[in-house]
Design a protein around this motif. Sequence first.
Motif, short mmCIF file in Angstrom:
data_model
loop_
_atom_site.label_atom_id
_atom_site.label_comp_id
_atom_site.label_asym_id
_atom_site.label_seq_id
_atom_site.Cartn_x
_atom_site.Cartn_y
_atom_site.Cartn_z
N VAL A 143 -11.39 -12.39 26.61
CA VAL A 143 -11.00 -11.16 25.98
C VAL A 143 -12.13 -10.26 25.54
O VAL A 143 -12.33 -9.21 26.00
CB VAL A 143 -10.14 -12.12 24.07
N ALA A 144 -13.03 -11.18 25.06
CA ALA A 144 -14.52 -10.47 24.88
C ALA A 144 -15.25 -9.66 26.46
O ALA A 144 -15.73 -8.03 26.48
CB ALA A 144 -16.08 -11.50 24.25
N VAL A 145 -14.97 -10.53 27.34
CA VAL A 145 -15.45 -9.83 28.35
C VAL A 145 -14.37 -8.56 28.49
O VAL A 145 -14.71 -7.73 29.09
CB VAL A 145 -15.41 -11.18 29.63
N ARG A 146 -12.60 -8.71 28.56
CA ARG A 146 -12.24 -7.82 29.17
C ARG A 146 -12.36 -6.58 28.70
O ARG A 146 -12.38 -5.48 28.98
CB ARG A 146 -10.97 -8.16 29.34
N THR A 147 -12.32 -6.65 27.14
CA THR A 147 -12.40 -5.75 26.16
C THR A 147 -13.86 -4.92 26.03
O THR A 147 -14.17 -3.72 25.70
CB THR A 147 -12.37 -5.90 24.84
N LEU A 148 -14.81 -5.91 27.03
CA LEU A 148 -16.00 -5.04 27.32
C LEU A 148 -15.99 -4.35 28.59
O LEU A 148 -17.13 -3.19 28.58
CB LEU A 148 -17.38 -5.87 26.68
N PHE A 149 -15.56 -5.07 28.81
CA PHE A 149 -15.97 -4.31 30.73
C PHE A 149 -14.93 -4.30 31.24
O PHE A 149 -15.13 -3.98 32.66
CB PHE A 149 -16.86 -5.48 31.61
N SER A 150 -13.86 -3.93 31.03
CA SER A 150 -12.60 -3.57 31.61
C SER A 150 -11.85 -4.39 32.66
O SER A 150 -12.86 -6.16 32.58
CB SER A 150 -12.77 -2.60 31.70
N ALA A 151 -12.36 -3.92 33.84
CA ALA A 151 -12.03 -4.96 34.92
C ALA A 151 -13.22 -4.52 36.26
O ALA A 151 -13.63 -4.78 37.02
CB ALA A 151 -10.85 -4.58 35.99
N ARG A 152 -14.23 -4.50 35.09
CA ARG A 152 -15.98 -4.97 35.94
C ARG A 152 -17.03 -5.61 35.73
O ARG A 152 -17.19 -5.37 37.06
CB ARG A 152 -17.16 -3.57 34.91
N ALA A 153 -15.62 -6.72 35.55
CA ALA A 153 -16.19 -8.46 35.95
C ALA A 153 -15.21 -9.27 36.10
O ALA A 153 -14.21 -9.11 35.65
CB ALA A 153 -16.56 -8.70 34.47
N ASP A 154 -15.32 -9.46 37.62
CA ASP A 154 -14.28 -10.47 38.61
C ASP A 154 -14.42 -12.18 37.72
O ASP A 154 -15.33 -12.31 36.82
CB ASP A 154 -15.30 -10.37 39.54
N GLN A 243 -27.01 -6.01 22.92
CA GLN A 243 -25.83 -5.26 22.48
C GLN A 243 -24.90 -6.45 22.84
O GLN A 243 -23.70 -6.97 21.83
CB GLN A 243 -25.63 -3.87 21.81
N ILE A 244 -24.51 -6.40 24.10
CA ILE A 244 -23.38 -6.74 24.53
C ILE A 244 -24.06 -8.34 24.82
O ILE A 244 -22.95 -9.36 24.18
CB ILE A 244 -23.53 -6.91 26.01
N ALA A 245 -24.91 -9.05 25.01
CA ALA A 245 -25.15 -10.49 24.23
C ALA A 245 -24.50 -10.70 23.14
O ALA A 245 -23.22 -11.54 22.51
CB ALA A 245 -26.51 -10.50 24.37
N VAL A 246 -24.92 -10.25 22.19
CA VAL A 246 -24.33 -10.10 20.80
C VAL A 246 -23.43 -10.23 20.53
O VAL A 246 -22.76 -11.29 19.59
CB VAL A 246 -25.66 -9.42 19.54
N LEU A 247 -22.24 -8.70 20.95
CA LEU A 247 -21.24 -8.99 20.47
C LEU A 247 -20.05 -9.89 21.56
O LEU A 247 -19.56 -10.42 21.08
CB LEU A 247 -20.52 -7.63 21.56
N VAL A 248 -20.76 -10.38 22.67
CA VAL A 248 -19.88 -11.26 23.10
C VAL A 248 -20.04 -12.48 22.40
O VAL A 248 -19.13 -12.87 22.23
CB VAL A 248 -19.79 -11.68 24.57
#
Length: 438
Positions: A143-154, A243-248
């Motif tokens: 959930v964290a990766v998808r809400t952060l990165f949408s479809a950018r992370a496979d 920010q991304i590190a802490v949010l995830v």
Amino acid sequence: MTPRAPAAWPLVGHLPRFGRDPLRFLRSLPVHGELVEVRLPGRRVFVLCHPEAARRALADGRTFDRTGPLFDRVRADMGNGLATCPYAEHRRQRLLLRPAFHRERLDHYAVVMREEAEALLGRWRHGQVIDVVAAMFGLTVSVAVRTLFSARADAATTAALRRCLDVYLRGSYTRTLLPLSAALPTPANRRFERALAQWRHYVRQIIAEARRRPTEGPDLLSALLEARDDAQSGLSEEELADQIAVLVLAGAETTSAALSWTWHLLAAHPRAEAELHAEVDSGRRDPAALEHTHRVVKESLRLYPPAWAIPRTITQETVLAGHRLPAGATLVFSPYVLHHRPDLFPGPERFRPERWLPGAMDQPARAAFLPFGAGPTRCIGESFALTETTVALTAIAAHWRLLPLPGRPVRPAARSVLAPRTLPMRLALRGTAVSSGP
């Protein structure tokens, strides 16, 4: 003179008691006063044991700041994000992140949360035994990766990020409690450093891709790329990565712990579980309308607040709760301590969602419920976390029961986040019998 916890050992102080059973040790402190001194090697530590004192301290980020060697190490490991930055930087960072958590975005995130929960259910089998801690962590990372990165992370990148986080979580608590251990060339420290390097590599790749090819999806990264402060300045590359590190980390670790404890508590309290199923079966989809589910989540957060101990550095000599505190000492705010005070929560070790019925609890107790902190540093992702917990619970409970395994006691692991050490449970499709054997 500030009251001290009894039974300190020479040289090592209360470290053996704290290390052996930190939760029991913390529960013992309120009888000694509103503010209790604890002895740890090389530092003076004061634990807040009263909600009014806790709120006063959390409202004064200048005096009780995220500075000093402890936070220097945290920032060196995971970056200078909103949950780790010092007072001087907090207002700007919160201003930049606030648009990412607007209500209209939360509605989109809720759709992603439900999709990820349903994808997890598609991999489950009736009668299967799973480690709920691992399953919920996998869900919240996704959930964290998808809400952060949408479809950018496979899928491969998501799996790699999860592995890096897992290594970080295993090592961070030890490095915080025993900071000198971080300098030792141990295999665990080498794994820790490799995981951090890999994490930064993947995150920078995703940020670079986002700058090259912006998407129209309302993900968190898009909001961060568009964010501007009072001077119309955006986040630098390093600030974005931090920010991304802490949010995830915050989004995945704390919410998975809350979900794991909730499944454990529901399995031990069939009536509360049956009420949850009835509410889920009523067909209400709006998370805000699920009143019993919210009470279950609140009571789980009261018993096992994921952020169980939050340190601050005292930057200048000050007076708190009638006691003079020296500059340089550590102040610890512990929701766990406040949530287990029997004068505020009668029968504090009992799981009673009905505590949270309207009118059932007095104002002092409500004021002591602080799983997301208080004041200017109150968790910006509180609504996100509560929505995710509710969506995941209801999506899973609509189809499955999670049954405890006989003879397998569940023990808390009080590390960076308060979570079960392991939580093996058997999956059972609702309405279907299943053996409770090993």
